[in-house]
Design an enzyme around this catalytic site. Structure first.
Site, PDB file in Angstrom:
ATOM      1  N   SER A 261       0.908  -1.182  -0.160  1.00 34.80           N
ATOM      2  CA  SER A 261      -0.077  -0.045  -0.101  1.00 34.80           C
ATOM      3  C   SER A 261       0.928   1.388  -0.149  1.00 34.80           C
ATOM      4  O   SER A 261       1.989   1.297   0.312  1.00 34.80           O
ATOM      5  CB  SER A 261      -0.838   0.121   1.272  1.00 34.80           C
ATOM      6  OG  SER A 261      -1.831  -0.995   1.258  1.00 34.80           O
ATOM      7  N   GLY A 262       0.307   2.460  -0.306  1.00 27.06           N
ATOM      8  CA  GLY A 262       0.961   3.672  -0.347  1.00 27.06           C
ATOM      9  C   GLY A 262       1.378   4.037  -1.669  1.00 27.06           C
ATOM     10  O   GLY A 262       0.940   3.266  -2.851  1.00 27.06           O
TER      11      GLY A 262
ATOM     12  N   THR B  39       4.181   4.527  -3.618  1.00 33.51           N
ATOM     13  CA  THR B  39       5.189   3.834  -4.417  1.00 33.51           C
ATOM     14  C   THR B  39       4.466   2.565  -4.802  1.00 33.51           C
ATOM     15  O   THR B  39       4.737   2.101  -5.970  1.00 33.51           O
ATOM     16  CB  THR B  39       6.311   3.661  -3.684  1.00 33.51           C
ATOM     17  OG1 THR B  39       7.062   5.207  -3.123  1.00 33.51           O
ATOM     18  CG2 THR B  39       7.615   3.211  -4.641  1.00 33.51           C
TER      19      THR B  39
ATOM     20  N   GLY C 163       2.829   1.977   7.890  1.00 29.89           N
ATOM     21  CA  GLY C 163       1.544   2.178   8.739  1.00 29.89           C
ATOM     22  C   GLY C 163       1.049   3.523   8.502  1.00 29.89           C
ATOM     23  O   GLY C 163       0.083   4.092   9.092  1.00 29.89           O
TER      24      GLY C 163
ATOM     25  N   GLY D  36      -0.188   4.970   5.902  1.00 29.33           N
ATOM     26  CA  GLY D  36      -1.500   4.945   5.040  1.00 29.33           C
ATOM     27  C   GLY D  36      -2.395   4.196   5.873  1.00 29.33           C
ATOM     28  O   GLY D  36      -3.569   3.937   5.755  1.00 29.33           O
TER      29      GLY D  36
ATOM     30  N   GLU E 121      -0.546  -5.156   6.039  1.00 28.90           N
ATOM     31  CA  GLU E 121       0.785  -5.233   5.718  1.00 28.90           C
ATOM     32  C   GLU E 121       1.818  -6.200   6.243  1.00 28.90           C
ATOM     33  O   GLU E 121       2.687  -6.968   5.703  1.00 28.90           O
ATOM     34  CB  GLU E 121       1.568  -3.728   5.741  1.00 28.90           C
ATOM     35  CG  GLU E 121       0.865  -2.821   4.797  1.00 28.90           C
ATOM     36  CD  GLU E 121       1.499  -1.516   4.823  1.00 28.90           C
ATOM     37  OE1 GLU E 121       1.281  -0.461   3.989  1.00 28.90           O
ATOM     38  OE2 GLU E 121       1.687  -0.986   5.980  1.00 28.90           O
TER      39      GLU E 121
END
Length: 248
Positions: free
Chosen positions: A35-36, A38, A104, A106, A112
């Site tokens: 996630s995020g 990138t 974390g 996000g 994750e």
């Protein structure tokens, strides 16, 4: 450098890290999707490869990443017993030379960490701003059961963490929640000198579902700096990504 130029360089680095990570992907793999920002670039690039014939299956660490993966045509797997991932590609909010991470930012730290621990190989993708000499400047996230929040805040404050309950940026007056419906608390330690001990202390607080220190999980990181992507591995000097034709 102006703010706009700095942001443009950071975006270029994120894209370079994401595209470089594709070198670790092999036909037939089962992947974890991080996630995020990138990781989202990696998912989009991976989707292009899938549309070109790459055969993979994946599970995502957040609803947002799952929605993006579905949008770009990546076949998705539901969680099940015995499911393990050949490779998970995820971002980080901070990483040091030993590949200790803070994650974390996000709000997806629980999922994750679940996928990271179910993976044979965790690869981190990051721009140069995420690389630090010592963890702690970025607030350390916790995922917390709502009922336990007051006592968790007391316990974190006693550890010197200056906890702040995260507000929802999209809904004024409401608290941010994870995909699992838990609250998010950001701890401001500033400097984390003993991450293993701190992780143990935080995880032992009743009501803390997960904490954002990822220790001993990442096998490698692709860190982009300017126009060069570097492969970081714990205990080794960074090496130019161009020297890796296959998964190291």
């Amino acid at each position: 450098m102006s703010a706009s130029s700095s942001a443009s360089l950071q975006n270029q680095e994120k894209h370079l890290a994401a595209t470089t990570a594709l070198r670790w992907v092999r036909d037939g793999m089962t992947l974890g999707l991080g996630s995020g920002s990138t990781a989202a670039l990696f998912i989009r690039e991976l989707g292009e490869r899938v549309r070109a014939g790459l055969r993979i299956q994946a599970t995502a660490t957040s609803q947002a990443s799952e929605d993006l993966a579905r949008e770009v045509g990546i076949p998705l797997l539901e969680p099940r017993r015995g499911l393990r991932f050949d490779l998970t590609v995820d971002g980080a909010d901070e990483l040091d030379a030993q590949l200790c991470l803070i994650k974390g930012g996000g709000g997806a730290l629980l999922r994750e960490k679940v996928l990271a621990t179910a993976s044979d190989y965790l690869l981190i993708v990051a721009d140069s701003s995420k690389a630090v000499a010592q963890l702690g400047h970025f607030p350390l996230p916790l995922e917390v059961v709502p009922f336990a929040l007051p006592w968790v805040l007391d316990a974190v404050a006693a550890l010197g963490g200056a906890p702040v309950v995260r507000a929802d940026k999209q809904k004024a007056g409401e608290l941010a929640k994870s995909d699992q419906g838990n609250l998010l608390v950001d701890c401001h330690f500033e400097v984390i000198t003993t991450p293993v001990e701190l992780a143990r202390q935080l995880q032992s607080i009743p009501g803390v579902v997960e904490q954002g220190l990822f220790l001993g999980l990442a096998r490698a990181a692709v860190v982009a700096q300017g126009g060069q992507a570097w492969v970081w591995r714990a205990g080794l000097e960074p090496a130019a990504a161009d020297s890796f034709a296959a998964l190291p």
